[in-house]
Design a protein around this motif. Structure first.
Motif, PDB file in Angstrom:
ATOM      1  N   GLY A 227       8.908  45.396 -70.936  1.00 51.11           N
ATOM      2  CA  GLY A 227       9.448  46.427 -71.836  1.00 51.11           C
ATOM      3  C   GLY A 227       9.415  46.082 -73.313  1.00 51.11           C
ATOM      4  N   TYR A 228       8.420  45.307 -73.746  1.00 45.84           N
ATOM      5  CA  TYR A 228       8.327  44.941 -75.171  1.00 45.84           C
ATOM      6  C   TYR A 228       7.165  45.688 -75.839  1.00 45.84           C
ATOM      7  N   ARG A 229       7.402  46.218 -77.062  1.00 46.44           N
ATOM      8  CA  ARG A 229       6.314  46.784 -77.868  1.00 46.44           C
ATOM      9  C   ARG A 229       6.147  45.915 -79.115  1.00 46.44           C
ATOM     10  N   PHE A 230       4.894  45.731 -79.536  1.00 48.30           N
ATOM     11  CA  PHE A 230       4.628  44.926 -80.745  1.00 48.30           C
ATOM     12  C   PHE A 230       3.652  45.649 -81.662  1.00 48.30           C
ATOM     13  N   ASP A 231       3.885  45.553 -82.978  1.00 44.27           N
ATOM     14  CA  ASP A 231       2.835  45.832 -83.945  1.00 44.27           C
ATOM     15  C   ASP A 231       1.995  44.567 -83.979  1.00 44.27           C
ATOM     16  N   ALA A 232       0.671  44.712 -83.814  1.00 40.27           N
ATOM     17  CA  ALA A 232      -0.158  43.510 -83.682  1.00 40.27           C
ATOM     18  C   ALA A 232      -0.370  42.795 -85.009  1.00 40.27           C
TER      19      ALA A 232
END
Ligand code: FAD
Length: 495
Positions: A48-53
């Protein structure tokens, strides 16, 4: 209808596409990847993690708003952002912690309390950088440095009186060390060299203008994260009729005599009156224009730094951390010698931790955080990156664990790594450099490739590897400068 083709959908390419559509062109963007954004992309990790790359710090949001306004839209219908009350939390190895408030007043107070430097001294410094920014930005950032008009403009008259104060003959570090006696504040101010991948011990004092953006204008956070910038602009582009084609690798820029007349991909040929390359300028010449004479001196300018990024899911929260956090190295000079002279990574590197779940809670599960952990490293010159990734990971864990009093290794639930090889492979950035060429010499601004070429009419260049440089705001400005050079074909048609 006149046609324009844009090679690549990085932020510079998207902005150029919008500007050309508003100018009346029928625009097609050809992107090698399966989606848009280039370095400004996002991904999720299990759990459940979102990242801006890529980019995490957002300044000069007005430049994004300008694109919506130019197209007759209300920016707020597409894209919202807030000014950060705290820009960065700083941690030094001696245990000093300092909060860099966005308000210059609050920051000066904090610097006085924590470092014992009188507030007035910092205020005078910030006033000076503001003055110099206003005297120079118009000429150096908003215009082509390769057109006579720029030097005949009245704005140059504003720049001339500022020249002696600009720090062209000294380095950033020397100027900061002269202005302040506390090495921690000098280190904090030297750090701004990394905002365009440079070395404060070599880069000219002129770059000391950068803190003006954060403390006098502000640092911002887009609702939903940095990727929302690219997302909202692609939506605008599509509304203006821009066609975005993905998995479409441009292999050649087609030329006839001294004109660019289109591009070729494995899927076909795209004829166009205007071709804009948002691909890094080095592979644009080497791969897409192999038969044209290339501007070798420009292409051989030293590259900017790259990055090792560890994306970690972390199984607890840290109230003492904010969106942007810096854990400084003990020996900053040695760290930059490792990056730019030895082309490796220091044993004790400065660590940057960005946590978007502080502002977008859905980026991590409840009670967890999404850590983007970045170390500045050299561009790819064939180093043993697998070895460096392992060594640096351990150094980061040791350093941050000590500063926060935890065993960080035990808290990492999931992980992904991006290194200079991957950055090059995923975005075609030459040698994985984050910002094109470095600004480690006084002439760097003039040695970046212009936004056009006099050798091939109809060919323009945007993005971080060309004038005025890397980073979101400058890429947006590159699109403005390039499209201002493109002839208008009709009134703004689709607004
Ligand atoms: P790029 O993002 O380089 O994209 C180019 C696009 O062109 C890619 O999508 C690529 O696939 C495509 N392409 C290339 N060749 C072809 C071809 N032949 N055919 C079709 N498509 C092609 N900036 C900031 O302002 N703040 C930050 O905090 C910050 N941090 C950063 C951290 C990291 C880890 C990275 C990687 C970058 C960071 N930057 C930051 C820099 C910023 O991300 C870049 O300067 C900017 O996003 C570059 O945009 P661009 O327009 O040059 O295009």
């Amino acid at each position: 209808m006149a046609k324009a083709v844009v090679i690549g959908s990085g932020i510079g390419g998207i902005a150029a596409a919008i500007r050309l559509a508003v100018k009346g062109y029928s625009v097609t963007v050809l992107e090698a990847n399966a989606s848009f954004g280039g370095k400004m992309t996002q991904f999720t990790l299990p759990g459940g993690y979102r990242f801006d790359a890529g980019p995490s710090l957002f300044t000069l949001p007005q430049l994004v708003d300008d694109l919506f306004t130019l197209a007759g839209r209300n920016p707020k219908d597409y894209f919202r952002y807030q000014r950060l009350p705290i820009v960065t939390q700083y941690f030094w190895p001696d245990g000093t912690r300092l909060t860099a408030h966005s308000s210059a007043q609050a920051f000066a107070q904090e610097v006085e309390t924590k470092l014992g430097i009188p507030q007035e001294q910092l205020h005078r410094h910030l006033e000076k950088v503001a003055r110099l920014y206003h005297a120079t930005a118009h000429t150096f950032l908003h215009k082509s440095l390769h057109k006579l008009d720029t030097y005949l403009s009245p704005d140059v008259l504003k720049t001339l009186p500022a020249l002696p104060e600009l720090g062209l003959t000294t380095t950033m570090h020397a100027a900061n060390a002269r202005a302040f006696s506390d090495p921690r504040l000098v280190q904090l101010l030297d750090r701004y060299a990394t905002y365009n991948g440079s070395d404060p011990y070599q880069a000219p004092g002129t770059l000391n203008l950068i803190p003006h953006l954060e403390f006098n204008i502000g640092a911002f956070y887009p609702e939903g994260g940095i990727f929302a910038i690219a997302q909202s602009l692609v939506r605008l582009g599509e509304e203006l009729g821009v066609e975005f084609r993905y998995n479409e690798l441009v292999q050649e820029i087609i030329t006839e005599g001294s004109r660019a007349t289109g591009v070729r991909t494995p899927q076909g040929t795209f004829a166009a009156e205007v071709v804009v390359s948002n691909m890094d300028v080095v592979p644009t010449y080497r791969k897409l224009l192999p038969h044209q004479s290339a501007p070798e001196r420009t292409l051989k300018q030293p590259r900017s730094s790259s990055a090792l990024i560890y994306y970690w899911g972390i199984s607890r929260t840290f109230p003492e951390l904010d969106l942007h956090n810096i854990f400084f190295s003990q020996n900053y000079q040695q760290e930059f010698e490792h990056i730019f002279q030895k082309e490796t990574v220091a044993q004790d590197p400065t660590v940057y931790v960005n946590i978007t779940s502080k502002y977008t809670p859905s980026d991590a599960p409840a009670g967890h955080e999404n850590w983007f952990v970045m170390v500045n490293v050299p561009h790819n010159a064939g180093q043993d990156w697998d070895e460096l990734i392992t060594q640096t990971r351990q150094a980061v864990i040791t350093k941050v664990s000590k500063a926060l009093g935890v065993d960080l290794a035990q808290l990492i639930t999931t992980e992904k790594v991006w290194d200079p090889r991957g950055i090059e492979a995923d975005t075609s950035s030459f040698a994985g450099a984050l910002y094109g060429s470095s600004s480690n010499n006084r002439m760097a601004a003039f040695l970046r490739h212009p936004n056009f070429t006099s050798k091939l009419k109809g060919l323009y260049f945007v993005g971080g590897s060309v004038h005025p440089g890397g980073g979101i705001p400058l890429c947006l400005l590159s699109a403005k400068i390039a499209s201002d050079l493109v002839p208008q074909v009709s009134a703004a048609v689709r607004i």
